[in-house]
Design a protein around this motif. Sequence first.
Motif, mmCIF file in Angstrom:
data_model
loop_
_atom_site.group_PDB
_atom_site.id
_atom_site.type_symbol
_atom_site.label_atom_id
_atom_site.label_comp_id
_atom_site.label_asym_id
_atom_site.label_seq_id
_atom_site.Cartn_x
_atom_site.Cartn_y
_atom_site.Cartn_z
ATOM 1 N N HIS A 68 134.300 32.850 85.724
ATOM 2 C CA HIS A 68 133.627 31.649 86.237
ATOM 3 C C HIS A 68 134.487 30.396 86.106
ATOM 4 C CE1 HIS A 68 132.803 31.399 81.935
ATOM 5 N NE2 HIS A 68 132.508 30.117 82.110
ATOM 6 N N GLN A 69 135.593 30.490 85.377
ATOM 7 C CA GLN A 69 136.494 29.342 85.166
ATOM 8 C C GLN A 69 137.777 29.458 85.970
ATOM 9 O OE1 GLN A 69 136.940 30.140 80.979
ATOM 10 N NE2 GLN A 69 135.436 28.582 80.427
ATOM 11 N N LEU A 102 137.356 33.219 91.811
ATOM 12 C CA LEU A 102 136.196 32.723 92.555
ATOM 13 C C LEU A 102 136.456 32.564 94.056
ATOM 14 C CD1 LEU A 102 135.057 30.046 89.947
ATOM 15 C CD2 LEU A 102 133.940 32.253 90.424
ATOM 16 N N THR A 124 125.789 35.260 92.572
ATOM 17 C CA THR A 124 125.510 34.389 91.431
ATOM 18 C C THR A 124 125.963 35.088 90.159
ATOM 19 O OG1 THR A 124 123.639 33.344 92.542
ATOM 20 C CG2 THR A 124 123.698 33.191 90.144
ATOM 21 N N GLN A 171 126.746 32.105 84.989
ATOM 22 C CA GLN A 171 126.959 30.656 84.870
ATOM 23 C C GLN A 171 126.531 29.886 86.116
ATOM 24 O OE1 GLN A 171 129.347 33.019 84.531
ATOM 25 N NE2 GLN A 171 129.666 33.064 82.319
ATOM 26 N N GLY A 172 126.186 30.599 87.199
ATOM 27 C CA GLY A 172 125.732 29.923 88.406
ATOM 28 C C GLY A 172 126.304 30.556 89.660
ATOM 29 N N VAL A 194 128.609 31.402 92.793
ATOM 30 C CA VAL A 194 130.068 31.439 92.923
ATOM 31 C C VAL A 194 130.601 30.175 93.584
ATOM 32 C CG1 VAL A 194 131.952 32.612 94.149
ATOM 33 C CG2 VAL A 194 130.311 33.939 92.827
ATOM 34 N N GLU A 230 129.362 27.154 93.767
ATOM 35 C CA GLU A 230 129.260 25.987 92.884
ATOM 36 C C GLU A 230 130.311 26.049 91.785
ATOM 37 O OE1 GLU A 230 125.359 25.203 91.309
ATOM 38 O OE2 GLU A 230 124.437 25.361 93.290
ATOM 39 N N LEU A 231 130.519 27.233 91.221
ATOM 40 C CA LEU A 231 131.537 27.404 90.180
ATOM 41 C C LEU A 231 132.928 27.125 90.743
ATOM 42 C CD1 LEU A 231 130.077 30.635 88.569
ATOM 43 C CD2 LEU A 231 130.062 28.337 87.558
ATOM 44 N N ALA A 253 133.714 23.516 90.820
ATOM 45 C CA ALA A 253 134.042 23.005 89.485
ATOM 46 C C ALA A 253 135.493 23.303 89.100
ATOM 47 C CB ALA A 253 133.091 23.607 88.450
ATOM 48 N N CYS A 254 136.143 24.197 89.849
ATOM 49 C CA CYS A 254 137.553 24.550 89.588
ATOM 50 C C CYS A 254 138.477 23.934 90.637
ATOM 51 C CB CYS A 254 137.725 26.063 89.606
ATOM 52 S SG CYS A 254 136.833 26.947 88.340
#
Length: 162
Positions: free
Chosen positions: A123-124, A129, A140, A143-144, A146, A148-149, A152-153
């Motif tokens: 997820h990080q 991703l 999903t 952590q949420g 894909v 949306e994750l 965040a990256c």
Amino acid sequence: MNAPGWRMAWVGLGANLGDPAATLREALAALAAHPQVRQDALSRFYRTGPIDSSGPDYVNAVVRVRTTLSPLALLDLLQDIERRHGRERPYRNAPRTLDLDLLAYDGQRLDTPRLTLPHPRMHQRAFVLRPLSDIDPGMTLPQGPVDELLRACADQAVFPLD
């Protein structure tokens, strides 16, 4: 949709030594050659910079397979394919000829010394991703979603190889 006994699994592929794109194609062929594994979907190949390591850029992809292998048997197969491609583990996050990570397996959660599912850091990682979003944009993770994750990256550069 799965036939009895067949399960879905997602495998991350990466390499940054030798000819990474050719190595990924060879690994995909080896995986598909196993009688208990069928390729279901493949992402594009991406060029990404190393994360928490050094060396040349990586080529990464994600493949979704159907399999009758258990998670640990599939992990054994992935590690055998890595070994056949010269994978060595001299230190954590060393450059590699081939890296095959079992990312997820049919919604199962597993936490053993050999394998944690879903993969605890995917997820990080935009290099997981982005290709995962190619084949399963609505997926999903714990952590949420894909997509949306992936947002965040956004600071992690991921470029289509072609």
